[in-house]
Design an enzyme around this catalytic site. Structure first.
Site, PDB file in Angstrom:
ATOM      1  N   LEU A 354       0.799  -1.213  -0.134  1.00 29.02           N
ATOM      2  CA  LEU A 354       0.028  -0.061   0.065  1.00 29.02           C
ATOM      3  C   LEU A 354       0.854   1.284  -0.029  1.00 29.02           C
ATOM      4  O   LEU A 354       0.440   2.118  -0.786  1.00 29.02           O
ATOM      5  CB  LEU A 354      -0.937  -0.022   1.281  1.00 29.02           C
ATOM      6  CG  LEU A 354      -1.878  -1.157   1.503  1.00 29.02           C
ATOM      7  CD1 LEU A 354      -2.608  -1.182   2.563  1.00 29.02           C
ATOM      8  CD2 LEU A 354      -2.827  -1.428   0.208  1.00 29.02           C
ATOM      9  N   ASP A 355       2.038   1.380   0.988  1.00 32.22           N
ATOM     10  CA  ASP A 355       2.698   2.216   1.084  1.00 32.22           C
ATOM     11  C   ASP A 355       3.505   2.569  -0.384  1.00 32.22           C
ATOM     12  O   ASP A 355       3.335   3.786  -0.966  1.00 32.22           O
ATOM     13  CB  ASP A 355       3.821   1.998   1.993  1.00 32.22           C
ATOM     14  CG  ASP A 355       3.578   2.668   3.531  1.00 32.22           C
ATOM     15  OD1 ASP A 355       2.932   3.622   3.480  1.00 32.22           O
ATOM     16  OD2 ASP A 355       4.103   2.116   4.387  1.00 32.22           O
ATOM     17  N   HIS A 356       4.212   1.493  -0.767  1.00 27.74           N
ATOM     18  CA  HIS A 356       5.063   1.712  -2.045  1.00 27.74           C
ATOM     19  C   HIS A 356       3.961   2.016  -3.460  1.00 27.74           C
ATOM     20  O   HIS A 356       4.405   3.101  -4.025  1.00 27.74           O
ATOM     21  CB  HIS A 356       5.608   0.571  -2.537  1.00 27.74           C
ATOM     22  CG  HIS A 356       6.859   0.322  -1.486  1.00 27.74           C
ATOM     23  ND1 HIS A 356       8.028   0.780  -1.917  1.00 27.74           N
ATOM     24  CD2 HIS A 356       7.126  -0.254  -0.557  1.00 27.74           C
ATOM     25  CE1 HIS A 356       9.132   0.415  -0.904  1.00 27.74           C
ATOM     26  NE2 HIS A 356       8.389  -0.284  -0.028  1.00 27.74           N
TER      27      HIS A 356
END
Length: 449
Positions: A354-356
């Site tokens: 989700l972050d990347h």
């Protein structure tokens, strides 16, 4: 998921991105057979999400060469190959993780010392408490009781929940990447026709973003991945952190390539001078915290109407007071339940995907906004959230079981740098044809362009 359905999932996500951004770059119709080959094994379409996120940024900056699926996986799992003088850092603190309660599971995040202190305070644990102490403290309490106690003390914890399809469907009714212009509060649709196939250079040099100044007010993976990508494409990126809030240096080394890093109070005149000469500001702190400093997108664009302001949060605009991280969003959104290895214990995605993905997609949005500004003038406000990316992932086609992935040689996908006597090894860029400049020591630069 078959190869054909994998390609269709990636293609559908990219079509959504082009619609949200109002740009359809050259190469947008290239085949996507490699999407499912990214070795990020999971039931959910993590490989397709990663491929599409990286591909979106590449195509918008004129990079039509297809990414290496293994390079994408290494980039998304960069913390697994990061070493400093040959030693891998400890990524997760002892009090961060899943914990069983009387009625289910919770997930905590205590990597920062102040979050760990708040967690211990909320659960009446001693300063020297271990993971075993935390396990014992919550096993006879309900998940709701534990989470309420931790949050009330200023700590970070969520209940591990099942999927909520109605919530995800509602989130998907809004854009994955929300863009709004300042000149007439227009959406991207008003300008998309003029730059439908734009691939020309934005910056003043050979790289797409040469000469573009980016003020980086982010931390912890998603925002730093975004600004690292902008630096890779030529932007002058200056990361600013509050003087009182330390950052684990390994974390900055993992996502700080090509950026300068300084500590500066946002209430100073020097900060305001930096804003005067910025093209882009990337915000990664809680919206409510930014509001107290007069640094919301609305505040910034009112003072600097030609800025591009990119805003990233964990939970979205409708939860401005709530802090969060990728691991917490995975747990509460239902991802941890879907990825359970046995139907009992929560699971995780094979990377902080989700972050990347939010980082790459936000970088793509910034490039699109700069193209819109170049074509029509005015400024732009962009936003997305980890929870919105999670909703997208949860509604994509999925597999019954994670696809098997064989071992592969990681050596071609890592780079080494010497930084003030430290030997740093980390992942190379997911974008093909470009290489990172080394990161600098966190907080050691002067706050100036």
């Amino acid at each position: 998921m078959s190869s054909r359905s994998s390609s269709a999932a990636a293609s559908a996500l990219l079509e959504r991105v082009w619609t949200d951004l109002g740009i359809r770059p050259r190469g947008a119709d290239d085949h996507l057979e490699s999407a499912g080959e990214v070795p990020l094994p999971s039931r959910l379409a993590t490989a397709e999400l990663a491929w599409s996120s990286v591909r979106a940024l590449g195509l918008l900056t004129g990079i039509r060469t297809r990414p290496d699926p293994r390079r994408i996986a290494m980039s998304y799992r960069s913390d697994r190959v990061l070493t400093i003088d040959g030693t891998a850092p400890t990524v997760w603190a002892p009090l961060s993780g899943f914990w069983q309660t009387t009625d289910g599971w919770i997930r905590t995040h205590a990597n920062y010392p102040h979050h760990a202190a708040a967690l211990r305070s909320g659960l009446a644990l001693r300063d020297e408490s271990s993971a075993h102490d935390l396990e014992e403290a919550v096993r006879d309490r309900t998940s709701r009781d534990v989470v309420d106690a931790v949050v009330a003390a200023g700590g970070l914890a969520v209940q591990v929940r099942s999927e909520q399809p109605a919530v995800d469907d509602e989130l998907r009714r809004s854009p994955l990447l929300q863009m709004e212009g300042t000149a007439d509060r227009s959406t991207v649709n008003a300008t998309s026709t003029a730059i439908t196939t734009a691939t020309g250079r934005i910056g003043a040099g050979t790289r797409p973003l040469d000469g573009i100044r980016v003020l980086d007010l982010t931390r912890v993976i998603a925002g730093p991945v975004c600004t690292r990508s902008l630096a890779l494409l030529g932007a002058d990126v200056l990361r600013l952190d509050p003087p009182h809030l330390p950052e684990p240096e390994w974390q900055h080394f993992d996502t700080g390539q090509g950026k300068r890093s300084a500590r500066l109070d946002a209430r100073t005149e020097r900060f305001r001078e930096l804003l005067e000469h910025a093209d882009v500001v990337v915000l990664g702190y809680r919206p409510s915290s930014l509001a107290r400093l007069g640094l919301t997108a609305g505040d910034l664009l009112a003072r600097h109407p030609s800025l591009v302001v990119a805003e990233l949060s964990a939970w979205g605009r409708d939860q401005p007071d709530r802090a969060g991280f990728d691991s917490l969003v995975q747990a509460e959104s239902g991802i941890a339940a879907v990825e359970s290895p046995d139907g009992i214990r929560p699971g995780v995605l094979p990377a902080q995907a989700l972050d990347h993905s939010a980082g790459y997609l936000l970088a793509a949005s910034i490039v699109a906004a700069l193209r819109h500004r170049e074509a029509t003038g005015g400024g732009w406000h962009i936003s997305t959230s980890l929870r919105r990316v999670a909703a997208e992932l949860l509604t994509m086609p999925r597999r019954h079981e994670p696809q098997p992935v064989g071992e592969f040689d990681t050596a071609p996908h890592v780079a080494a740098f010497d930084i003030d006597g430290l030997r740093l090894t980390t992942a190379r860029p997911a974008l093909p044809g470009v290489e990172f400049a080394p990161p600098r020591r966190w907080g050691r630069d002067q706050p100036r362009w």
